[in-house]
Design a protein around this motif. Structure first.
Motif, short mmCIF file in Angstrom:
data_model
loop_
_atom_site.label_atom_id
_atom_site.label_comp_id
_atom_site.label_asym_id
_atom_site.label_seq_id
_atom_site.Cartn_x
_atom_site.Cartn_y
_atom_site.Cartn_z
N VAL A 1 -45.43 -47.33 4.95
CA VAL A 1 -45.61 -47.80 3.57
C VAL A 1 -44.90 -46.94 2.53
O VAL A 1 -44.19 -47.48 1.66
N PRO A 2 -45.04 -45.59 2.55
CA PRO A 2 -44.36 -44.79 1.52
C PRO A 2 -42.84 -44.99 1.51
O PRO A 2 -42.23 -45.14 0.45
N ALA A 3 -42.24 -45.00 2.69
CA ALA A 3 -40.79 -45.18 2.77
C ALA A 3 -40.39 -46.56 2.28
O ALA A 3 -39.40 -46.71 1.55
N LEU A 4 -41.15 -47.58 2.67
CA LEU A 4 -40.82 -48.95 2.25
C LEU A 4 -41.00 -49.13 0.74
O LEU A 4 -40.24 -49.88 0.11
N LEU B 1 -36.47 -61.72 9.68
CA LEU B 1 -35.49 -61.55 10.75
C LEU B 1 -34.27 -62.44 10.53
O LEU B 1 -33.13 -62.01 10.71
N ALA B 2 -34.50 -63.69 10.13
CA ALA B 2 -33.41 -64.62 9.88
C ALA B 2 -32.52 -64.12 8.74
O ALA B 2 -31.28 -64.20 8.81
N THR B 3 -33.15 -63.58 7.70
CA THR B 3 -32.39 -63.05 6.56
C THR B 3 -31.57 -61.83 6.99
O THR B 3 -30.41 -61.68 6.59
N LEU B 4 -32.17 -60.98 7.81
CA LEU B 4 -31.45 -59.81 8.32
C LEU B 4 -30.24 -60.25 9.13
O LEU B 4 -29.13 -59.70 8.96
N LEU B 5 -30.43 -61.23 10.00
CA LEU B 5 -29.31 -61.73 10.81
C LEU B 5 -28.23 -62.36 9.94
O LEU B 5 -27.04 -62.29 10.27
N TYR B 6 -28.64 -62.97 8.84
CA TYR B 6 -27.67 -63.57 7.92
C TYR B 6 -26.76 -62.49 7.33
O TYR B 6 -25.53 -62.63 7.32
N TYR B 7 -27.34 -61.38 6.89
CA TYR B 7 -26.54 -60.30 6.34
C TYR B 7 -25.68 -59.64 7.42
O TYR B 7 -24.53 -59.25 7.17
N VAL B 8 -26.23 -59.52 8.62
CA VAL B 8 -25.46 -58.95 9.74
C VAL B 8 -24.26 -59.84 10.06
O VAL B 8 -23.16 -59.35 10.32
N PHE C 1 -30.54 -54.26 -4.86
CA PHE C 1 -29.33 -53.92 -5.59
C PHE C 1 -28.23 -53.45 -4.65
O PHE C 1 -27.05 -53.72 -4.86
N VAL C 2 -28.63 -52.73 -3.58
CA VAL C 2 -27.66 -52.27 -2.58
C VAL C 2 -27.05 -53.47 -1.86
O VAL C 2 -25.82 -53.54 -1.65
N LEU C 3 -27.90 -54.43 -1.48
CA LEU C 3 -27.40 -55.63 -0.80
C LEU C 3 -26.50 -56.45 -1.72
O LEU C 3 -25.45 -56.95 -1.29
N ILE D 1 -28.18 -53.34 4.98
CA ILE D 1 -28.69 -53.92 6.22
C ILE D 1 -29.66 -52.96 6.91
O ILE D 1 -30.71 -53.38 7.42
N VAL D 2 -29.30 -51.69 6.92
CA VAL D 2 -30.19 -50.69 7.53
C VAL D 2 -31.52 -50.64 6.79
O VAL D 2 -32.59 -50.61 7.41
N LEU D 3 -31.47 -50.67 5.47
CA LEU D 3 -32.70 -50.64 4.67
C LEU D 3 -33.53 -51.90 4.88
O LEU D 3 -34.75 -51.83 5.01
#
Length: 232
Positions: free
Chosen positions: A122-125, A215-222, A134-136, A154-156
């Motif tokens: 939680v703290p990191a997120l 997961l779908a959104t992550l794959l989209y950016y990947v 903004f990074v994306l 993508i890593v974040l």
């Protein structure tokens, strides 16, 4: 090789539609079951306090919170927060929600590993979520000149996806504990138990869809990242 992101984009849109439908179905179920009073006559607050007491938990408070379907357990201040309706209602829906949130309190008290891992994230997120969009966005705009911002984004974002999947066993386990306890304690009749189980199942589906959507959104950016890298 060229990576076509269209299928992933379609999946993201589909996940959004399914998520809306499940949210609608969940609200419909809770509204339906809220109309049926418990034979035991216990309110959500009483059920929560009884479940905590049965598990020897004396340092958790049950409080009322504004809103609808805003129920949650806060491990930071050890409070079971029940929405106004659930706090006062004496229905199968209220019993299900109150016991479910207390299930999280029991997880906390017994050091349930999945909850501990989730809480540690939680703290990191919280920090990541402030600047990740903004990074994306910068990564997409700068994709013709550099892939570094998109790669970092993508890593974040993968951390948020991991968090959504870690949440699943936590939620399913809390529901399992809740249903077992209300049945064993005689809080509900067999018919009321079936309604409580159905309500919690639809609630769990919102987390499942959220995880799959992430997961779908992550794959989209990947796919955008790989496609752009390949065209260089």
């Amino acid at each position: 090789m060229y990576y076509n992101s269209s299928p992933i984009y379609f999946i993201v849109i589909l996940a959004m539609i399914v998520s809306w439908l499940i949210q609608w179905r969940l609200r419909s179920k809770f509204s339906q079951y809220a109309q049926i009073g418990l034979q035991s006559g216990l309110s959500g607050r009483q059920i929560a306090e009884l479940m905590l007491a049965d598990h020897g938990i004396t340092d958790v408070r049950v409080i009322s919170t504004e809103g609808r379907l805003t129920d949650h357990y806060n491990p930071a201040d050890k409070t079971v927060n029940l929405s106004e309706a659930v706090y006062e209602e004496r229905s199968a829906a209220a019993a299900a929600v109150a016991a479910h949130e207390c299930g999280h309190a029991v997880q906390h008290a017994t050091a349930y590993s999945a909850l501990q891992f989730r809480s540690a994230m939680v703290p990191a997120l919280s920090a990541v979520s402030k600047f990740m969009p903004f990074v994306l966005l910068a990564g997409v705009f700068m994709i013709r000149t550099t892939l570094i911002p998109l790669g970092v984004g993508i890593v974040l974002f993968s951390l948020t996806t991991l968090f959504s999947f870690v949440t699943l066993p936590v939620e399913f386990d809390a529901s399992k504990r809740a249903l077992a306890w209300i049945d064993k304690r005689g809080i509900v009749t067999p018919q009321e138990h079936a309604m409580a189980k159905d309500a919690l199942w639809w609630a769990a589906m919102t987390y499942v869809v959220a995880a799959l959507s992430s997961l779908a959104t992550l794959l989209y950016y990947v796919s955008i990242f790989l496609g752009s890298r390949d065209r260089r």
